[in-house]
Enzyme design. Structure first.
Site, PDB file in Angstrom:
ATOM      1  NE  ARG A  93      -2.400   0.845   3.678  1.00 33.98           N
ATOM      2  CZ  ARG A  93      -1.944   1.741   4.570  1.00 33.98           C
ATOM      3  NH1 ARG A  93      -1.867   3.027   4.252  1.00 33.98           N
ATOM      4  NH2 ARG A  93      -1.556   1.348   5.758  1.00 33.98           N
ATOM      5  CE1 TYR A 145     -17.582   8.932 -16.027  1.00 29.23           C
ATOM      6  CE2 TYR A 145     -16.128   9.410 -14.177  1.00 29.23           C
ATOM      7  CZ  TYR A 145     -16.975   8.545 -14.850  1.00 29.23           C
ATOM      8  OH  TYR A 145     -17.206   7.296 -14.331  1.00 29.23           O
ATOM      9  CG  ASP A 193     -10.204  13.467 -16.686  1.00 27.89           C
ATOM     10  OD1 ASP A 193      -9.458  12.814 -17.449  1.00 27.89           O
ATOM     11  OD2 ASP A 193     -11.181  12.971 -16.100  1.00 27.89           O
ATOM     12  CE  LYS A 248     -12.943   4.925 -19.023  1.00 27.67           C
ATOM     13  NZ  LYS A 248     -12.707   5.111 -17.600  1.00 27.67           N
TER      14      LYS A 248
END
Length: 375
Positions: A39, A92, A164, A189
């Site tokens: 982590r 978005y 973005d 993406k």
């Protein structure tokens, strides 16, 4: 025996071993010298972050478990309770849902700026405003933000610009080079590119902000897993080639769709009649991405017949894989908006978004033409 792999192996481990307390103290005394717990950092997630950082020309980056985690990390790196953010209205749907439903609950408020007012932010700014969030190419109508101009406006008002860059990728546009402060991606993406990874990334222009991103990633548990990181790094290796093919195919399809009687409008910045075509050409290095939207009749039956008739464009609520797909913004990505907001943004019943893949373009054209024929 010395092993020198050409490709970084998958470090599928949650923890790393130490010889003794001395080595443990070295971990804390020399940050980045070794690993403790995945982590906090893992060779695979660090490799992905470093490669995205290099592509975007940043001072540091983190890899996250999703694009939504990347948006969250970017906003938390700049904001705390009592702060206010500006967000482009063309955004978005997940970004607006995060701001409206969760960050508002934490005391971070938001105002939305219509596209035509993006360069006149002063009336929207409050004493607690910290940043503007926008997209390089907007989702789903492919409006193009002038990032250099926007960065100047933001910095003149003491705001950070957070971009973005998912739809464009750093192959087309590098927002940090145009003045942005942070850039984020849904790595799911284009960066990964094969519809088999869920991941995100955030890159900062400033080293102090990059360190803050790292802290947020660790403490909020946003760090990407080793396997997903490895797959995303593999995808990155063909990004330049894929973006060229995505862009080539999408332009050919956009030009063809303009001639189809059943298509009322085509939204693609590569078309000369797109309102920001010249900006897109300059800012996108002559490429325009593989995303486009079309407007059919505002009739659910017409849209359903088109979706069912498509063979090369399966209906899938995501985008940017090597295989083409289509999606329906009104029912998926922008479903949470009010009907009034949807109408204002032009997200109507007939709007369909196409994610153009890298298949032979003649096959894609033939499929769309036969799907549109009976409408």
């Amino acid at each position: 025996m010395h092993i020198h792999p050409k490709i970084t192996p998958i470090y599928q481990t949650s923890v790393f071993k130490f010889e003794d307390l001395t080595e443990l103290e070295l971990y804390f005394g020399e940050p980045g010298s070794r690993y403790l717990y995945s982590r906090n950092g893992n060779p695979n997630s660090d490799e992905l972050a470093d490669k995205v950082n290099e592509l975007e020309g940043g001072a540091g980056a983190i890899a996250t478990g999703s694009g939504m985690a990347a948006i969250l990390a970017a906003l938390l790196a700049c904001c705390q309770t009592g702060d206010h953010v500006l967000c482009a209205a063309d955004i978005y749907g997940g970004s607006s849902s995060l701001l409206n439903q969760e960050l508002s609950r934490l005391g971070i408020t938001v105002s939305y700026v219509p596209f035509e007012l993006l360069y006149d932010l002063a009336p929207f700014v409050q004493s607690t405003t910290r940043l503007l969030l926008c997209e390089t190419l907007s989702n789903p109508l492919l409006r193009v933000a002038d990032l250099r101009r926007l960065a100047d406006v933001c910095h003149g008002l003491g705001l950070k610009l957070v971009v973005d860059n998912t739809f464009a990728s750093p192959i087309l546009t590098r927002p940090l080079a145009l003045g942005a402060d942070l850039v984020l991606h849904s790595v799911t993406k284009y960066l990964s590119g094969h519809s088999d990874v869920t991941a995100g990334a955030v890159v900062a222009a400033d080293a102090a902000v990059a360190a803050r991103l790292k802290q947020i990633g660790v403490l909020f548990g946003l760090t990407l897993s080793p396997m997903e990181s490895w797959l995303a790094v593999r995808g990155l290796k063909t990004l330049r080639l894929r973006m060229r093919e995505h862009s080539h195919n999408a332009l050919a399809i956009a030009e063809c769709l303009q001639r189809q009687p059943a298509v009322r409008a085509v939204y693609y910045p590569g078309l000369p009649d797109h309102p920001q075509h010249e900006l897109a050409r300059e800012q996108g290095a002559g490429q325009f991405s593989g995303m486009l939207s079309i407007l059919l009749a505002d009739d659910v039956d017409v849209v359903n017949r088109f979706i069912r008739a498509c063979r090369r464009f399966p209906f899938a609520p995501s985008l940017a894989g090597v295989d083409s797909s289509l999606s329906y913004p009104l029912g998926t990505s922008h479903r949470s908006l009010t009907p009034e907001q949807q109408q204002e943004l032009g997200i109507t019943v007939g709007l369909v978004r196409l994610s153009v893949g890298v298949e032979p373009v003649e096959d894609l054209l033939a499929d769309l033409e036969q799907a549109l024929k009976g409408l």
